[in-house]
Write a protein that holds these residues in place. Structure first.
Motif, mmCIF file in Angstrom:
data_model
loop_
_atom_site.group_PDB
_atom_site.id
_atom_site.type_symbol
_atom_site.label_atom_id
_atom_site.label_comp_id
_atom_site.label_asym_id
_atom_site.label_seq_id
_atom_site.Cartn_x
_atom_site.Cartn_y
_atom_site.Cartn_z
ATOM 1 N N ALA A 127 -44.428 -52.989 -14.340
ATOM 2 C CA ALA A 127 -45.422 -51.965 -14.038
ATOM 3 C C ALA A 127 -44.786 -50.692 -13.508
ATOM 4 N N ALA A 128 -43.478 -50.512 -13.736
ATOM 5 C CA ALA A 128 -42.795 -49.292 -13.314
ATOM 6 C C ALA A 128 -43.129 -48.159 -14.271
ATOM 7 N N ASP A 129 -43.178 -46.942 -13.746
ATOM 8 C CA ASP A 129 -43.491 -45.811 -14.624
ATOM 9 C C ASP A 129 -42.439 -45.677 -15.719
ATOM 10 N N MET A 146 -43.630 -54.407 -22.996
ATOM 11 C CA MET A 146 -44.697 -53.605 -22.405
ATOM 12 C C MET A 146 -45.020 -52.355 -23.235
ATOM 13 N N GLY A 147 -44.004 -51.673 -23.715
ATOM 14 C CA GLY A 147 -44.249 -50.477 -24.504
ATOM 15 C C GLY A 147 -45.052 -50.771 -25.757
ATOM 16 N N GLU A 148 -44.684 -51.836 -26.458
ATOM 17 C CA GLU A 148 -45.398 -52.202 -27.680
ATOM 18 C C GLU A 148 -46.804 -52.723 -27.369
ATOM 19 N N LEU A 149 -46.941 -53.421 -26.223
ATOM 20 C CA LEU A 149 -48.255 -53.938 -25.847
ATOM 21 C C LEU A 149 -49.210 -52.792 -25.522
ATOM 22 N N VAL A 150 -48.715 -51.770 -24.842
ATOM 23 C CA VAL A 150 -49.547 -50.593 -24.580
ATOM 24 C C VAL A 150 -49.988 -49.962 -25.896
ATOM 25 N N ARG A 151 -49.072 -49.864 -26.821
ATOM 26 C CA ARG A 151 -49.371 -49.278 -28.136
ATOM 27 C C ARG A 151 -50.430 -50.077 -28.891
ATOM 28 N N ASP A 152 -50.336 -51.411 -28.804
ATOM 29 C CA ASP A 152 -51.182 -52.280 -29.622
ATOM 30 C C ASP A 152 -52.357 -52.878 -28.851
ATOM 31 N N ILE A 153 -52.601 -52.432 -27.631
ATOM 32 C CA ILE A 153 -53.507 -53.146 -26.739
ATOM 33 C C ILE A 153 -54.902 -53.349 -27.331
ATOM 34 N N GLY A 177 -41.637 -57.637 -20.290
ATOM 35 C CA GLY A 177 -40.693 -56.630 -19.843
ATOM 36 C C GLY A 177 -40.756 -55.384 -20.702
ATOM 37 N N SER A 178 -39.736 -54.542 -20.579
ATOM 38 C CA SER A 178 -39.719 -53.274 -21.303
ATOM 39 C C SER A 178 -38.346 -52.988 -21.877
ATOM 40 N N ALA A 179 -38.340 -52.471 -23.102
ATOM 41 C CA ALA A 179 -37.096 -51.950 -23.672
ATOM 42 C C ALA A 179 -36.744 -50.643 -22.965
ATOM 43 N N PRO A 180 -35.456 -50.290 -22.902
ATOM 44 C CA PRO A 180 -35.049 -49.086 -22.167
ATOM 45 C C PRO A 180 -35.721 -47.811 -22.659
ATOM 46 N N GLU A 181 -36.059 -47.748 -23.942
ATOM 47 C CA GLU A 181 -36.566 -46.493 -24.513
ATOM 48 C C GLU A 181 -38.083 -46.376 -24.496
ATOM 49 N N ARG A 182 -38.789 -47.273 -23.850
ATOM 50 C CA ARG A 182 -40.252 -47.188 -23.909
ATOM 51 C C ARG A 182 -40.769 -45.937 -23.195
ATOM 52 N N PRO A 183 -41.920 -45.414 -23.626
ATOM 53 C CA PRO A 183 -42.507 -44.234 -22.973
ATOM 54 C C PRO A 183 -42.907 -44.541 -21.538
ATOM 55 N N ARG A 184 -43.017 -43.500 -20.737
ATOM 56 C CA ARG A 184 -43.457 -43.662 -19.352
ATOM 57 C C ARG A 184 -44.888 -44.184 -19.334
ATOM 58 N N LEU A 185 -45.152 -45.128 -18.430
ATOM 59 C CA LEU A 185 -46.484 -45.714 -18.332
ATOM 60 C C LEU A 185 -47.394 -44.851 -17.462
ATOM 61 N N ASN A 210 -40.268 -47.273 -8.090
ATOM 62 C CA ASN A 210 -39.874 -46.775 -6.781
ATOM 63 C C ASN A 210 -40.629 -45.519 -6.353
ATOM 64 N N VAL A 211 -41.588 -45.072 -7.156
ATOM 65 C CA VAL A 211 -42.293 -43.818 -6.848
ATOM 66 C C VAL A 211 -43.751 -44.144 -6.547
ATOM 67 N N TYR A 212 -44.128 -44.042 -5.276
ATOM 68 C CA TYR A 212 -45.485 -44.404 -4.879
ATOM 69 C C TYR A 212 -46.540 -43.484 -5.469
ATOM 70 N N ARG A 213 -46.190 -42.222 -5.717
ATOM 71 C CA ARG A 213 -47.168 -41.270 -6.221
ATOM 72 C C ARG A 213 -47.281 -41.281 -7.746
ATOM 73 N N ALA A 214 -46.470 -42.100 -8.408
ATOM 74 C CA ALA A 214 -46.521 -42.172 -9.869
ATOM 75 C C ALA A 214 -47.860 -42.749 -10.323
ATOM 76 N N GLU A 215 -48.318 -42.302 -11.487
ATOM 77 C CA GLU A 215 -49.591 -42.794 -12.019
ATOM 78 C C GLU A 215 -49.572 -44.303 -12.224
#
Length: 339
Positions: A127-129, A146-153, A177-185, A210-215
């Protein structure tokens, strides 16, 4: 650290018998727990065990009493985790702004302890940005994440489809998990994925950034029932944990409740520690309203920073994560029942 009555059943660390080399849990190769008045519960070590075989009463040694108490305590923890039920899926957020305090290992091993006791139905999400380390520390090399799941949700309608985005673990947990190149969540990404995951899993554990203010972090907070904060015996780790609690409380409502009921896990990572620092860590957490603090002992398997397997942990570490799982489940039952 003084522990209030509601947390007294959760020890700081399950190491009452340091010299033991096996696990008290039947899940990890230990002997089944027997009632104290049964023949099998009589002393079994050295001459005491020999006399007990002939029905001669002997007084258990302090070591034997400690062993039985330890086994009974671990059995209670497992029973708490196994028997917990809710009328909906529940969720755990693992968070601390400080990097290197063990968020990803805790996400994997806490979820693994839950899944191993309950027989599965536990999912772990990155769940990291930006892409986190969950995929690297989990078992297996999944093709999708995670990146592909967001795409195909919107196309995921069945448990079989969702499984295709996971990495099954030997603990019976499933990792997304996430591949290194996935878009920011975004926060919406986290919420949408959580809704689908909750259709097919009883427990969802999220490994945050690590960013509390991230979406993404704000989205994760909005779909969380209990907060787990990993720390080490270090000032920066505790300061960041306290800042997280402050920010959640300032938001009020459900985030404030997460702060008030947070479970803190103190990981011992092999670096030098002093009693004075440990005492100060406990004081700061107590003053911040933390009522549940548990210790996770040093384990070389975690320190290797490679792929994590629950079964490769030392027995004391596995038992510590079962105790942590019991604490999280206990908090989940309180928080969800108050919805």
């Amino acid at each position: 650290m003084d522990v209030p009555p509601e947390s007294a059943s959760v020890p700081a660390a399950p190491e009452a018998v340091p010299e033991r080399s096996d696990s008290a849990s039947i899940l990890f190769g230990g002997a089944p727990l027997v009632l104290s008045d049964s023949p099998a519960a009589k002393p079994t070590s050295s001459w005491q065990g020999f006399l007990a075989k002939f029905g001669l009463a002997t007084k258990p040694s302090p070591q034997e009493i400690a062993r039985l108490e330890h086994a009974e305590r671990q059995a209670r923890f497992e029973e708490e985790v196994r028997r917990a039920v809710w009328t909906r899926a529940v969720s755990v957020l693992v968070a601390n702004r400080k990097g290197g305090v063990g968020k990803t290992p805790v996400s994997l091993l806490l979820s693994g302890a839950m899944a191993s006791v309950r027989g599965g139905s536990v999912a772990v999400l990155d769940a990291a940005d930006d892409s986190g380390a969950l995929r690297l520390r989990a078992e297996g090399t999944p093709r999708l994440g995670m990146g592909e799941l967001v795409r195909d949700i919107n196309q995921v309608k069945t448990a079989g489809q969702l499984k295709g985005y996971t990495a099954p673990q030997t603990s019976f947990a499933d990792v997304i998990g996430s591949a290194p190149e996935r878009p920011r969540l975004s926060g919406e990404d986290i919420v949408c994925v959580s809704k689908v995951v909750d259709e097919f899993y009883s427990i969802r554990v999220m490994d945050s950034g690590n960013v509390y203010r991230a979406e993404a972090f704000q989205g994760a907070v909005s779909v969380t029932d209990v907060l787990v904060i990993p720390i080490t015996n270090a000032g920066d780790a505790v300061i960041d944990a306290l800042e997280l609690l402050r920010q959640l409380r300032s938001a009020g409502g459900a985030p404030e409740r997460l702060a008030d009921t947070a479970v803190v896990l103190r990981l011992h990572d092999g670096r030098p520690e002093t009693p004075a620092v440990a005492d100060e860590v406990e004081r700061l957490l107590r003053d911040a309203g933390v009522t549940t603090l548990l210790d996770i002992p040093y384990d070389a398997h975690i320190a290797e920073r490679g792929e994590l397997t629950l079964g490769k942990l030392q027995p004391a570490t596995r038992e510590a994560f079962v105790a942590a799982a019991a604490a999280a489940v206990r908090t989940l039952q309180d928080n969800v029942s108050n919805d």
